[in-house]
Structure formats: C-alpha cells, structure tokens
Design a protein around this motif. Sequence first.
Motif, PDB file in Angstrom:
ATOM      1  N   TYR A 115     -16.627 -49.758  27.475  1.00 31.74           N
ATOM      2  CA  TYR A 115     -15.346 -49.608  26.802  1.00 31.74           C
ATOM      3  C   TYR A 115     -15.502 -49.827  25.303  1.00 31.74           C
ATOM      4  O   TYR A 115     -14.980 -49.076  24.487  1.00 31.74           O
ATOM      5  CB  TYR A 115     -14.346 -50.611  27.365  1.00 31.74           C
ATOM      6  CG  TYR A 115     -13.021 -50.578  26.670  1.00 31.74           C
ATOM      7  CD1 TYR A 115     -12.156 -49.502  26.836  1.00 31.74           C
ATOM      8  CD2 TYR A 115     -12.627 -51.617  25.833  1.00 31.74           C
ATOM      9  CE1 TYR A 115     -10.937 -49.465  26.197  1.00 31.74           C
ATOM     10  CE2 TYR A 115     -11.404 -51.593  25.190  1.00 31.74           C
ATOM     11  CZ  TYR A 115     -10.569 -50.510  25.371  1.00 31.74           C
ATOM     12  OH  TYR A 115      -9.379 -50.467  24.728  1.00 31.74           O
ATOM     13  N   ARG A 116     -16.252 -50.843  24.948  1.00 34.71           N
ATOM     14  CA  ARG A 116     -16.437 -51.120  23.519  1.00 34.71           C
ATOM     15  C   ARG A 116     -17.240 -50.021  22.837  1.00 34.71           C
ATOM     16  O   ARG A 116     -16.938 -49.612  21.720  1.00 34.71           O
ATOM     17  CB  ARG A 116     -17.140 -52.474  23.339  1.00 34.71           C
ATOM     18  CG  ARG A 116     -16.251 -53.631  23.780  1.00 34.71           C
ATOM     19  CD  ARG A 116     -16.849 -54.936  23.312  1.00 34.71           C
ATOM     20  NE  ARG A 116     -16.861 -55.934  24.365  1.00 34.71           N
ATOM     21  CZ  ARG A 116     -17.591 -57.041  24.329  1.00 34.71           C
ATOM     22  NH1 ARG A 116     -18.403 -57.272  23.307  1.00 34.71           N
ATOM     23  NH2 ARG A 116     -17.539 -57.909  25.305  1.00 34.71           N
TER      24      ARG A 116
ATOM     25  N   LEU B 106     -17.349 -46.985  23.738  1.00 35.52           N
ATOM     26  CA  LEU B 106     -16.451 -45.844  23.712  1.00 35.52           C
ATOM     27  C   LEU B 106     -15.462 -45.939  22.557  1.00 35.52           C
ATOM     28  O   LEU B 106     -15.292 -44.989  21.787  1.00 35.52           O
ATOM     29  CB  LEU B 106     -15.700 -45.792  25.039  1.00 35.52           C
ATOM     30  CG  LEU B 106     -14.654 -44.701  25.205  1.00 35.52           C
ATOM     31  CD1 LEU B 106     -15.323 -43.349  25.221  1.00 35.52           C
ATOM     32  CD2 LEU B 106     -13.867 -44.899  26.483  1.00 35.52           C
ATOM     33  N   ILE B 107     -14.829 -47.090  22.436  1.00 37.11           N
ATOM     34  CA  ILE B 107     -13.841 -47.273  21.375  1.00 37.11           C
ATOM     35  C   ILE B 107     -14.490 -47.099  20.004  1.00 37.11           C
ATOM     36  O   ILE B 107     -13.951 -46.413  19.130  1.00 37.11           O
ATOM     37  CB  ILE B 107     -13.207 -48.675  21.480  1.00 37.11           C
ATOM     38  CG1 ILE B 107     -12.320 -48.762  22.718  1.00 37.11           C
ATOM     39  CG2 ILE B 107     -12.404 -49.004  20.228  1.00 37.11           C
ATOM     40  CD1 ILE B 107     -11.066 -47.936  22.635  1.00 37.11           C
TER      41      ILE B 107
ATOM     42  N   LYS C 247     -15.395 -43.402  19.614  1.00 31.97           N
ATOM     43  CA  LYS C 247     -14.179 -42.604  19.582  1.00 31.97           C
ATOM     44  C   LYS C 247     -13.460 -42.737  18.235  1.00 31.97           C
ATOM     45  O   LYS C 247     -13.048 -41.732  17.651  1.00 31.97           O
ATOM     46  CB  LYS C 247     -13.259 -43.055  20.716  1.00 31.97           C
ATOM     47  CG  LYS C 247     -11.857 -42.488  20.691  1.00 31.97           C
ATOM     48  CD  LYS C 247     -11.845 -41.004  20.947  1.00 31.97           C
ATOM     49  CE  LYS C 247     -10.536 -40.397  20.515  1.00 31.97           C
ATOM     50  NZ  LYS C 247     -10.606 -38.944  20.422  1.00 31.97           N
ATOM     51  N   ASN C 248     -13.313 -43.958  17.775  1.00 37.01           N
ATOM     52  CA  ASN C 248     -12.616 -44.164  16.503  1.00 37.01           C
ATOM     53  C   ASN C 248     -13.307 -43.419  15.371  1.00 37.01           C
ATOM     54  O   ASN C 248     -12.659 -42.767  14.561  1.00 37.01           O
ATOM     55  CB  ASN C 248     -12.523 -45.652  16.170  1.00 37.01           C
ATOM     56  CG  ASN C 248     -11.511 -46.361  17.044  1.00 37.01           C
ATOM     57  OD1 ASN C 248     -10.751 -45.729  17.773  1.00 37.01           O
ATOM     58  ND2 ASN C 248     -11.511 -47.681  16.998  1.00 37.01           N
TER      59      ASN C 248
END
Lengths: 334, 334
Positions: free
Chosen positions: B80-81, B83-84, B87-88
């Motif tokens: 998740y981290r 990805l974030i 993604k950002n």
Amino acid sequence: MISMKEIAKQAGVSVTTVSKALNNYPDISEETRKRIIEIAKKYNYSPNFTARNLALKKSNIIGLVLSDIRETDSNGNIIYRLLIGAKNFCSDNDFELLIINTDHKKQKTKKLEQLCKERQIAGVIIYGLKISDPYFEEISKFKLPCVLIDISIEGNDNVTTVTTDNIKAVKEVINYLYLKGHKNIAFINGLREAYVSKVRELGYREALKGLGLKVRNEYIKYADYYEDVAYEKAVELLKEHPEITAIFCASDLMALGVLRAINDLGKKVPDDVALAGFDGIQLSEYVNPRLTTVVQDFKEMGRIAAQKLIKMLKNESVERIDYVPYVFRKRESV
Amino acid sequence: MISMKEIAKQAGVSVTTVSKALNNYPDISEETRKRIIEIAKKYNYSPNFTARNLALKKSNIIGLVLSDIRETDSNGNIIYRLLIGAKNFCSDNDFELLIINTDHKKQKTKKLEQLCKERQIAGVIIYGLKISDPYFEEISKFKLPCVLIDISIEGNDNVTTVTTDNIKAVKEVINYLYLKGHKNIAFINGLREAYVSKVRELGYREALKGLGLKVRNEYIKYADYYEDVAYEKAVELLKEHPEITAIFCASDLMALGVLRAINDLGKKVPDDVALAGFDGIQLSEYVNPRLTTVVQDFKEMGRIAAQKLIKMLKNESVERIDYVPYVFRKRESV
DNA sequence: CTGAAAGCGCTTACAG
DNA sequence: CTGAAAGCGCTTACAG
C-alpha cells in the motif's frame, strides 16, 4: 511490436481477414485462419488494446476512485484488501483496474465525468466518498456505471452500493454487551460526514431502544476515526460519566486510542470497562487484551464491487445494494 | 463526449487548428485560439488520451507489477505504501499507474513484454520478483524501461533498482546488539530466493566478522518470511543453542513469531533474549515489548521508483541503483 | 470466404 | 496563420 498490417502482409491477405481470423469470426476458412494464427504466434503478436478500444468506442478500464484517503497503515490494510479483491476479479474478466486518488479539494477542480472521459474509463468503484463531497452530488446524475462502497444514494440506476450490513452488525455488538451485563454503553463514532457513521449510529440507537435502554446523547462522541481524538473523547466520557462500563467504537483504530485512555486512567479492560471495535484490522488481534470487533471482509467487498460493476457494464441486472458478510469476533476486550 | 471534430465545426475551423490551439502550438492566432478554448470549455471538452496516445505512438501508462504477493496485512502495508508513493508521483506528472498482479506460474504463461504491449505500457516498476522467476531472466534483456524494487540486475541499461541499503542497515542492527553485550546472535532469514535475503545475510556475516565474532551457520535459519515458520525455527534455535542471547529477523512479521516462541519457552524479551526485526510494520510498535527494527520508507521507495522510471522514459540519466533512507528504530525489545 | 473502405479521436509534416 | 491529408492499429458494415 508487430501489427495486423504486418501479419496481413506476411500471410498475403487483408487486414480485415487478419482481424477476423484472430477474433474468431466464423466466416474465415480454417486454412487461412490457421496460417494467420501461425504467423501471429511466430512474431509473438499481441493486439493493441488501445487501438481496439478506440475502434470499438468502448473500454475495459475500471477506475477505483479513492477519496480523501488517510495514509495510515490501518487504512492501508483496508484499501489494500479492497484493491486486491477488485483487482483479482478484474484480471479474471479481462478488465483493467486504474487507481484514481482524489479528495474534497480536487473534486472541486475536475468533475469525475471528465476524469473518466480522459482515461476512457468505462465505470468506477468509489471508496471514501462522503456525503459532503462534490462527487456525491455529481454521482446522483452520473451517466457511467458506478459502484459505491460504504455509501448509498438513491434515484440513479447507474449507481449501486456494496457495503457491510452495519446496522445489523452494530446491533449484534450492542446486544452482546448487554448480554454481558452492560447497561451504560457509550459510543464513539467516526466522521459525521461519513455515511457509515450515520448508519452505525442508527444501529446503536435502535439497539438500545430494542433493549429498552435509554439513548443518552452525552454517551455519543465523534472522534472522526482518529486514534488520538478517540483517546481524548474516552477520557472525557469516563471522567464525566463514571457509570459507563462499556464503550463501542465505530473503528478499531479508535478503539486502540480508547484502550490507551482506559489504561491511562488506571482502569482495566474488560473488567472495569468493556471495549468493542469495528473493522477487524490486523492490530485488533495483537493488542492486549485482544479486541472484540466486527470483522469486515474488505477483499470480498472489492471483489463484489468489481463483479457488480462489470455486470452493470454488460447491462445485466444487479441489486441496488449488496451486503457483504461480516464476522462478529468475540475476544477478550469484552 | 464532445470531440475535436465537433469543436472544429462550432468554431468554423479545421480539426488541425483545434488540435494546435488546445495544445498550445505557437502558430495560431490569439483570436482563434481564444475562440476555440472558449468552445472547449463551454462543452466541457476533455481530450481522449487513448486516441492521443495512439496517434503519438507513446503512452503515459506505467505498470506496477506485483509478483507472488502474499495477501497478508503486513505485506499489504508495504505494498500500500509503495503504491501510494508511486501513484502520487505519477499523478503529479500526468502518468497513469496500472496494477499488474503476477506470480511464478503466470510468468511462465505470458511474457512481461507481451503484457506491456497489450496494455500500451511505457515502463514498469516491479516488486516481489525473485531470482528464480521467469521474468528475472526476461528482464536481463528487457527493452522497456524498468525499475526493480529490492532486487538488482546488471548488464541492462533499461533496468535500474531502488532499495534500502540492506547491508548497512543490518550491520547497524548487529553492531547495536553487540554494543548491548550480545555475542551469540542468531539470524532468522526470509526466502532464500529473495534478493534481499541474500543481501541481509551478507550484512549479517560481514557485521559479525567486523566485530571479530565467528559466523556460525547453525545460527542461521530460513523461515521464508512466515510468522509461523519463524516461531518453529526460534524454538529450534533456542533449544539447541541455549547460549544465544539475541535474535535478528529479516522481517518484523517473523520477529513476531519469534517473540511468541520466546514467551512460550518461558523466556523474556529483552532480558533473556533480545530481538530485532526489519521493515517497520505498524505492529512493530504495538507489540509488547515494542520491537527494535529497521524502518523502511516504502512510500518514498515507491515515489523514487516512479520518479526514476519517468526519468528513464524521458531518456534522462539515472543511477543504476538508488538507496532510500531507512531509520534504525531502537525500542524495548533489545 | 475475402477485402476495400470508412471510421474511432487524435497528431503532424507539409503546402498554401 | 490555416487546413487537407495521411497516419496511429484496430473493427465492421458492405460488396463481391
């Protein structure tokens, strides 16, 4: 890098024929089909989905819109599970899943419709949307298929919902606390603007009424899903209302804050104060005492959401709202 | 739904002119440009990226390839981290991020090259790849830009790496344990096929040597990053080698298993056995005692990976390997 | 059974 | 400064 054009040349046929052969159209002789497939294999051909989608004016891209996501680990757990669930279903059905981050502010800048148009998105799954968000308004007239997670809206057939049966789950928790002898049960709720907060509060109120207990507004606090705020609210609650013997929190993360508060006040869970949470995050089973909670199945929620959206894209009929099974896990905190 | 064609009609100009006006070409009179932009706004025009990409024969899509991902929460946190972070950065730079799940088996079926071609992917970030995976072989001759996370490969300029400086971090841990008086330090490693396992083991060995301590192979166990297996291995270790006073684990999750093992053997952390982990997952600070660990910055890792890949796509020069800062967090378990 | 042609929505060299 | 034309890689009515 080879295209149909090239295959056509190699096979001595037209692009039309190649397209038909590769897409299993019936009106192609077995002989040429074989030849074409052979060549495609030989050159390791793979179709250009972009061009295909453009020609067909459709797309196989689903947007997973995450709104105002807090980048905490608990939240990460939830989103990760949603993502995996949705992603797996998409993969199995030849759909792509595109993550889209947004927040209240961004929503004012660009409409969802536009975001989708630009990226050729066929439909969206939305998580984290609040009643006060611009998209909420837009969704009510949205033309693309849309599946909302944990929020509901009526009057637009393009929009459906996947969620946990929050009312039922909350009632189960409250009834259990009552069964364990608790009559003064406080409730620490999340963000007022969140749909699930409203629903969970409703469940809390109905449960108390059903048990013949009085609903006392002083027993209800809002901690906006923050662990720290929940800590403060719990301290307030327990100081002002020492008769409280149980606290139910609308999220596990808040329950962790409450647990700290109870400890810091020199009290013990569950002997002095019983504690229950909601979500079923990983931490809930690692803290001491382990947390009684409603375990939501986020992976399944993601899966169902994707499945539903794809059905909607194919014009198959779906329920307006689907409830994903949860598990009420009784552990040592109650 | 409006297209350039429609705008052209409304403005009484050609599609060419519309395209130029909207893309800020200089050779357009201010007057017509204004008129066109006006109309575009009025009809809420948004460009069709698909068509645009097709015409330009390029794409702004980055694939985040996740290989053999275990759907546990600890892993979820990490991904998740990543990805974030990725993604950002992508969002801020007008790139799309597409998640791609794969595993050892799937990798045998379809080449990465084909996956990318089909989806018009410009480059990939890969996490979870192991040395024994088919893609690892393919990557060595890969033609698309590729950023590997936590694994390294030489000899292909299209492939670079982002990782934590594992050797340095591990040495820091071992030195600290030594400083605390430990001489018999065991090591529970992860999956043999994982690149980071190799590197961390190297760090362990070098650290011991540097301290003048003997490396004893009996002190090294492989628990494949499983909590339960780590439990078993810890029991073995402590029973067979009661002289061990410290255990270092290549992941926090394994350390949790070891913690249980130590407790179940009637010993205490850190008094009887000191314990250190790796990763810095959320649980590490909630267990009792809180875990000493190397906190990796996965969000930053994702960000750097995306940044690096985008640079590579633009033919800007990048380092072959980037180390993302970590924090060695000393807590009560040592 | 096969293929020429038009089209999806965009870009860009080229001519005027 | 403007636009006709060709092209990106595909699909599909239509004609033969």
